[in-house]
Write an enzyme that holds these catalytic residues in place. Structure first.
Site, PDB file in Angstrom:
ATOM      1  N   LYS A   1     -50.412  24.916  53.822  1.00  0.00           N
ATOM      2  CA  LYS A   1     -50.099  24.383  55.146  1.00  0.00           C
ATOM      3  C   LYS A   1     -51.053  24.992  56.162  1.00  0.00           C
ATOM      4  CE  LYS A   1     -46.159  23.824  58.336  1.00  0.00           C
ATOM      5  NZ  LYS A   1     -44.729  24.136  58.597  1.00  0.00           N
TER       6      LYS A   1
ATOM      7  N   SER B   1     -41.624  20.020  59.710  1.00  0.00           N
ATOM      8  CA  SER B   1     -43.009  20.034  60.104  1.00  0.00           C
ATOM      9  C   SER B   1     -43.986  20.052  58.936  1.00  0.00           C
ATOM     10  CB  SER B   1     -43.293  21.238  60.993  1.00  0.00           C
ATOM     11  OG  SER B   1     -43.162  22.449  60.259  1.00  0.00           O
TER      12      SER B   1
ATOM     13  N   SER C   1     -38.085  22.819  58.226  1.00  0.00           N
ATOM     14  CA  SER C   1     -39.435  22.271  58.034  1.00  0.00           C
ATOM     15  C   SER C   1     -39.942  22.312  56.610  1.00  0.00           C
ATOM     16  CB  SER C   1     -40.438  23.016  58.920  1.00  0.00           C
ATOM     17  OG  SER C   1     -40.323  22.581  60.247  1.00  0.00           O
TER      18      SER C   1
END
Lengths: 100, 494
Positions: free
Chosen positions: B78, B157, B181
């Site tokens: 990420k 997210s 998330s």
């Protein structure tokens, strides 16, 4: 303790935007005030909860902050520290003039 | 040799060990997969050269007989984790040119165990969002499509991470979870996502959103892979003062022992009005599966559940407003100057660098922390946060784990403008409580809705009792027999 019935107007938006150092275009102030009011009125729900005598919870770790010896473990990396600086000179970060 | 992309991480690890294929071959297969699924927009940067270099080093380790736990496995990261020499943007314009000069602890752990870095994955800007739509690179797309073919949200997210693992452009991926998330996008994309106990994975080198809630965790294709990756990510880290020093429990032993005799809590407050029928049905199926496997179901109450979201939407923005104060255009990040004073530079830089949702949250947080409102909002929220934590403490005196739905709906279409920010925030209703309480939570794909879209069940356990959570997750996985694959998957779903 009851919350002030906060109504956020554009003057309040200007004030908090100034505190947050975010410049808002004039036409965004009213929509942001409306958004904040919607969010805040939803958050008002919390006033239903009796929290008298409840200790605020700031951290869930359950341990106290650990202390380390006060000794140098890292450093001498000026180049790395400055590598992402938008502007640097002679090993310093450069900012707009603050003193006349 | 079967399609390399079909292998789970554990299977690939075994194949590498046996010499069935090399890490360079596996890595090339994943690099090609990432190209093939480029339309999903889940990578924001590929690191091909580094990947192949790391893969070659892994092959040498296998040859020398000293391979690590993740040796040669191609991993996506990420774009919230600082990666040395590789741009790390938090998917924000303000960090578009930021190149960290150090590596986050979590990714350092992965590379030390032999992981191969494929690239950086899309996410919401500063991890603020539930659909990956606030990313400056545009949204990651769910590899599952709506009936009729419309693009669906991968969730947020960590949308890029979930989309990538589901589409098989990475064998596993890192995520972070501040309010759901990891678990929500995992549920939307039909894969396994796990948020560990707060403090298990170091926050050092992870771009901060809300520091008392942020926790890194793994995205994987199945539960065994999740345990494998978690064990590598977790560590006690002197560079993070909130890092936990408790040893990991015996997760593999707990999974092997199963759920027989375990007590599973079913919280009545998670029965929400307007919830998708198929999700209610799936939740009931999950309860039946665990009962059939010898667990005892216990009805429990978590009375402050409904207050979790309002508490979260004070505490998270408040912490964010403080954390994001560092982006001032002086030490790193983009700077915009138009003459004027230092304050002018700050204000213009931050207005241009942050997107609308990030600005909104900074402003809410600034307001909640400002003189005159601190007690009414921030302190009040922290007090209710304690009551939410107390609810879980009470529950875990009676039960070993808790079973809930992961999300109130399946993946929704991209591009549906939310007029009201509160509507979008409601996505996190089942996931936020675990962050507030600091307990671990995991989403496991368990079924599909009427449109064939994946749905997840969430398992929660007490702090540092990830073993119990994994035992339940493993049983859910076995009983559910989830075998859906998305239509937009690398290697070709036929």
């Amino acid at each position: 303790m009851s919350a002030d019935k906060a109504i956020v107007d554009t003057a309040t938006v200007e004030k908090i935007a100034r505190l947050a150092r975010i410049r808002l275009a004039e036409e965004r102030k009213e929509p942001i005030a409306q958004d904040l009011n919607r969010i805040l009125s939803w958050i008002e729900e919390l006033n239903e909860v009796d929290t008298d005598g409840v200790e605020p919870l700031a951290s869930v770790t359950g341990h106290s902050l650990p202390l380390r010896k006060d000794e140098i473990t890292d450093g001498d990396v000026q180049g790395k520290v400055l590598a992402n600086a938008p502007e640097e000179a002679s090993g310093f970060f450069v900012v707009p003039k603050v003193v006349e | 040799m079967s399609n390399l992309l079909d292998l789970t991480a554990l299977q690939a690890r075994q194949g590498l060990e046996k010499g069935d294929f090399t890490s360079v071959e596996l890595t090339n297969a994943y690099l090609a997969a990432a190209q093939e699924t480029k339309g999903l927009n889940n990578y924001v940067a590929m690191t091909e050269a580094r990947a192949l270099e790391m893969a070659a080093a892994s092959d040498a380790k296998y040859a020398a007989g000293n391979a690590g736990a993740l040796e040669g496995l191609p991993i996506g990261v990420k774009d919230l984790f600082a990666t040395n020499g590789v741009p790390t943007t938090a998917c924000s314009a303000i960090l578009k040119n930021f190149v960290p000069q150090y590596e986050s602890t979590v990714t350092s752990n992965l590379w030390a165990d032999g992981g191969v870095m494929l690239g950086k994955l899309n996410c919401d800007e500063f991890a603020m969002g539930s659909a990956n739509e606030t990313s400056v690179f545009g949204p990651a797309v769910n590899p599952y499509s709506a009936v009729g073919g419309a693009d669906l949200a991968a969730g947020g997210s960590s949308g890029g991470s979930a989309s990538s693992v589901a589409a098989r452009s990475s064998i596993m991926a890192t995520g972070t979870d501040t309010g759901g998330s990891i678990r929500q996008p995992a549920a939307f994309c039909g894969i396994v996502g796990m948020k560990p106990t707060y403090g298990r994975c170091s926050r050092w080198g992870v771009v901060a959103f809300a520091s008392s809630l942020d926790q890194a965790g793994p995205f994987t294709r199945d539960v065994d892979d999740s345990a494998l990756m978690f064990k590598s990510m977790a560590s006690a880290d002197p560079k993070d003062s909130t890092s936990a020093h408790q040893p990991l429990p015996d997760i593999d032993g707990a999974m092997a022992a199963g759920v027989k005799g375990m007590k599973i809590g079913i919280p009545s407050e998670y029965q929400m009005d307007g919830m998708d029928e198929t999700i209610i049905k799936l939740w009931q199926d999950g309860q039946a599966w665990l009962k059939d496997a010898g667990a005892e179901l216990v009805e429990i109450s978590l009375p402050h559940t409904k207050y979790a979201l309002p508490v979260y939407y004070i505490i998270a923005p408040a912490e964010a407003s403080s954390n994001l104060a560092r982006y001032d255009g002086v030490r790193y990040g983009n700077r915009i100057e138009e003459g004027g004073s230092l304050d002018d530079m700050y204000e213009i830089t931050r207005a241009a660098g942050f997107g609308d949702e990030v600005q909104r949250r900074i402003l809410i947080g600034t307001y909640a922390l400002s003189a005159g409102y601190y007690d009414a909002y921030y302190l009040k929220a922290q007090k209710v946060r304690r009551l939410i934590r107390n609810d879980f403490d009470e529950a875990f005196k009676q039960v070993d784990a808790i079973l809930t739905p992961a999300t109130p709906s399946a993946a929704f279409p991209l591009g549906v403008k939310q007029a009201d920010p509160v509507t979008m925030y409601l996505n996190d209703v089942f996931t936020v409580p675990a962050n507030l309480a600091g307990i671990p939570g995991m989403s496991v794909p368990a079924g599909v809705n009427g449109d064939g879209l994946p749905l997840g069940l969430q398992i929660l356990s007490g702090a540092f009792a990830e073993d119990k959570m994994y035992a339940v997750a493993k049983q859910i996985e076995q009983s559910a027999g989830f075998s859906e694959v998305p239509s937009r998957m690398a290697g070709g779903a036929s």
